[in-house]
Scaffold this motif. Sequence first.
Motif: not given
Length: 383
Positions: A297-299, A265-269, A152-153
Amino acid sequence: MSAGLDPYRDWLRSRLSEELGVREAQLVIQAAVQRRGWPAVRTLGPRDVVAVLQDVYEKMRERVGDGRADKWLEVTTVDLARFAATVPVPAEGSAGEGLPTPPPVRWGRRAHDLPLLLARAHAEIAARSLSAIRASPVMASLERAAEWDVQATLAEVRRWETEDRLTRLRSDHARLEVADQVAAAVAQGQVLRLTVRELESAARGGQAVDGQLAHNRLMSTQTDAFLETFTPLIDLTDADRPFPDVETDLDSARFSLGVPLHPNVLRARHALNYAQWQAGDAGDASPGVLHAQHDLHLAEHDARDQLEGTLDSARRHQAQFRTLAVKATGLDQRASRLASSGGDPLSVARIRLEWRQTRSAARIQAHRCLEALCMLDGLISEA
């Protein structure tokens, strides 16, 4: 790593073995690595897998025909996208080893320099944390969440680096687009001068053209004033530069990985994996995990909308560019034929003006397509 040291290579080898057999699958992967000049021990990511799949696709078209090959590539890339949504790309380095420190960002005065500096700092911190977690048996259960944090970073760094590239790209595009407008004004000035000359001749012959003559003289004066201001500011030869290449395959399989590799999405995961670690025995029934699943899901929904919108925009600009480029070529040929056959100067000048205007419109469409592609690359590339 729970998924293995090279999970995407393992997935690729397993998937190709179903179609080609174990030995040939391994040879195909080795050949792809050698042909592209990749290090033999390179850890593969989703993009690398797509490249190999497309190599295999070309071979399959020869062996089994386009229909079966197309279906195989479609099913396989969908499966790869699902795999990419659950398995992070392995970070370089091994347990106990410090990961390389990213070079410091060059400081500047632009607004996005600070976010890029912060993003690189967060990526470095995440990489160091992952290395420390791998070296500590006590924190072993956090490794998966830490891997997603690194992913994510790095994606966030990519997002801000893309903003930097877009800023420079748009600046270059604006310079060329202004040159096109000035070149079109030069052509328009020529048309107006010849028109004024023709109207003056008609007026001397007794025709009632006073209104048209006055209007065209005014337009000519305004065009000359525009050129006096802008001609010194640009290089007029920029208007004759060839069009940029926008013949990218926008239906390529690489875009199927867009959603799993989107920074949000990576941050949410990562947040979901961390929530699962915090939940412990409560598992997925934990309120924190349920909330993180909802956020993921929203991301994914927002990322899909953004990527599809950007991809549709790129397709639209690409199609409009192709139409305008063909028209511009036709106008150029028409003007050359008319001039060589002794056509009157005003008719040639009018065609040249339309050619300049069409070239300008075509270049704008090409530039907007390239900018959309740059944005897509920054959002969906794992490298």
